[in-house]
Structure formats: structure tokens, C-alpha cells
Motif scaffolding. Structure first.
Motif, mmCIF file in Angstrom:
data_model
loop_
_atom_site.group_PDB
_atom_site.id
_atom_site.type_symbol
_atom_site.label_atom_id
_atom_site.label_comp_id
_atom_site.label_asym_id
_atom_site.label_seq_id
_atom_site.Cartn_x
_atom_site.Cartn_y
_atom_site.Cartn_z
ATOM 1 N N THR A 72 -9.028 -11.908 -2.093
ATOM 2 C CA THR A 72 -9.845 -10.483 -2.689
ATOM 3 C C THR A 72 -9.055 -9.253 -2.210
ATOM 4 N N GLU A 73 -8.372 -9.412 -1.181
ATOM 5 C CA GLU A 73 -7.317 -8.187 -1.024
ATOM 6 C C GLU A 73 -6.018 -8.003 -2.012
ATOM 7 N N ILE B 50 0.934 -1.121 0.080
ATOM 8 C CA ILE B 50 0.014 0.084 0.108
ATOM 9 C C ILE B 50 0.817 1.304 -0.117
ATOM 10 N N ASP C 29 -6.041 -9.459 -4.988
ATOM 11 C CA ASP C 29 -6.466 -9.088 -6.043
ATOM 12 C C ASP C 29 -6.562 -7.598 -6.178
ATOM 13 N N TRP C 30 -7.210 -6.966 -5.074
ATOM 14 C CA TRP C 30 -7.497 -5.445 -5.113
ATOM 15 C C TRP C 30 -6.085 -4.721 -5.201
ATOM 16 N N ARG C 31 -5.142 -5.194 -4.296
ATOM 17 C CA ARG C 31 -3.810 -4.634 -4.318
ATOM 18 C C ARG C 31 -3.184 -4.758 -5.784
ATOM 19 N N ARG C 32 -3.343 -5.812 -6.478
ATOM 20 C CA ARG C 32 -2.795 -6.057 -7.728
ATOM 21 C C ARG C 32 -3.449 -5.066 -8.810
ATOM 22 N N ALA C 33 -4.661 -5.110 -8.677
ATOM 23 C CA ALA C 33 -5.368 -4.290 -9.643
ATOM 24 C C ALA C 33 -5.076 -2.887 -9.281
ATOM 25 N N LEU C 34 -5.288 -2.392 -8.260
ATOM 26 C CA LEU C 34 -4.958 -0.798 -7.939
ATOM 27 C C LEU C 34 -3.719 -0.382 -7.808
#
Length: 184
Positions: free
Chosen positions: A174-175, A125, A177-182
Motif C-alpha cells: 500500500t505504501e 519521497i 502504491d501510494w508512492r507510485r500514485a502520488l
């Protein structure tokens, strides 16, 4: 690092538990495994933690008349750099022996790979990058935070670049995936 304490960290990363006690266990179940030597923090009727020194368990619940539900488990490995022998619970010390003040990530990662347990680097992050790096074990959902570079806040507690700062579980896919996408 003694082989026994390395085995402790490898067991946690592999299983997502501390001696079999995990986030799905009740406070009483964790105490049966780790003993009664803990500090309890109740944040409200809805949130509680028990600090066993090197392992912290967190629970929450909908209301005071509901049972506690496991939320997460954290290993603040960086605390060992203070060289306070009381940080390692008697149960852990009896099982794994002496714990040294630092855990080198490279050594842990190599031993885990030999065991067939990979750690995948995931985006950090922004508030923590580049000072920390995060690695994730997808089967156990354990995340390992590692000192990434020197900086104002990057080497707390006399840690070096490449030392493990902490571990926690669960880090859901899911977290990741979120980190990778964002962030990726």
C-alpha cells in the motif's frame, strides 16, 4: 565485499529477516537469535527498540499490560563506513564473517537477480529525492535505500553514489502504491 557478508544482505532482502528473526518476533525471540548484546531504548510504555549494531528491531504495544508487537526492522548499513568493528554483532560475525565498510548496490542487485529476487525501483519521497533512491522487494517487503547523487546531505559517512545507505522492512504494498500514485 566478502562473499559471506554479501550473503547476509541477500538473505535479509530475500527473507525479510535477520537469521530468521523478523518483525513478527517478540523481543525475547529476537534476543534468542541475536544474543544479549544490544542497547535497548524504551520511548514510552508503548514503543521500544533494540539496537544490535547492524540490526535494529522496533516494537509497539497498546499499553504496558499488553505484549510487544513487532513494528519494523532496520539495517543502518551506512554505520559500517565508520569502520567500528563492534557494529557487527558477534552472532552475525560468526555466521557471515567480516563486513566491509560499504555495500555496492549494483553488485547486490545482480546477485539477487541471479537468485530470482528482483528489486523494483519505487518513487522516492520528495525530501530525499534525488539524493536517495529506493528499491523494493515485493515478496519480503524489504526496502533498500541507495545514495542517488552527490549533494549537501547525499553522501553521508563517506559513502559514494551507488552505495546502500540502509534497508528496512516491512514496506507494505500500500505504501508502494501510494508512492507510485502520488510521486510517480
Amino acid at each position: 565485499m566478502t562473499p559471506h557478508s554479501l550473503t547476509f544482505y541477500m538473505d535479509v532482502v530475500t527473507t525479510g529477516t535477520v537469521l530468521g528473526a523478523g518483525t513478527a518476533d517478540s523481543p525475547d525471540d529476537v534476543t534468542k537469535v541475536l544474543g544479549s548484546g544490544f542497547a535497548e531504548n524504551t520511548f514510552s510504555d508503548h514503543s521500544m527498540s533494540r539496537d544490535y549494531g547492524l540490526a535494529e528491531f522496533y516494537w509497539d504495544r497498546a499499553s504496558a499490560d499488553h505484549p510487544w508487537s513487532g513494528h519494523h526492522l532496520t539495517l543502518p548499513v551506512h554505520r559500517l563506513a565508520y569502520r567500528d568493528r563492534t557494529l557487527v554483532n558477534d552472532v552475525l560475525r560468526a555466521r557471515y564473517g567480516r563486513f566491509t565498510p560499504r555495500l555496492r548496490f549494483g553488485k547486490l542487485q545482480r546477485l539477487l537477480l541471479r537468485r530470482g529476487v528482483p528489486l523494483l525501483e519505487i518513487p522516492e519521497i520528495p525530501a530525499n529525492a534525488p539524493y536517495f533512491r529506493t528499491f523494493w522487494q515485493p515478496d519480503s517487503l524489504v526496502a533498500v535505500s541507495v545514495i542517488g547523487t552527490y549533494g549537501e546531505y547525499s553522501t553521508p559517512d563517506n559513502l559514494r553514489v551507488g552505495d546502500v545507505y540502509s534497508m528496512h522492512t516491512p514496506m507494505a504494498a500500500t505504501e508502494v502504491d501510494w508512492r507510485r500514485a502520488l510521486l510517480g
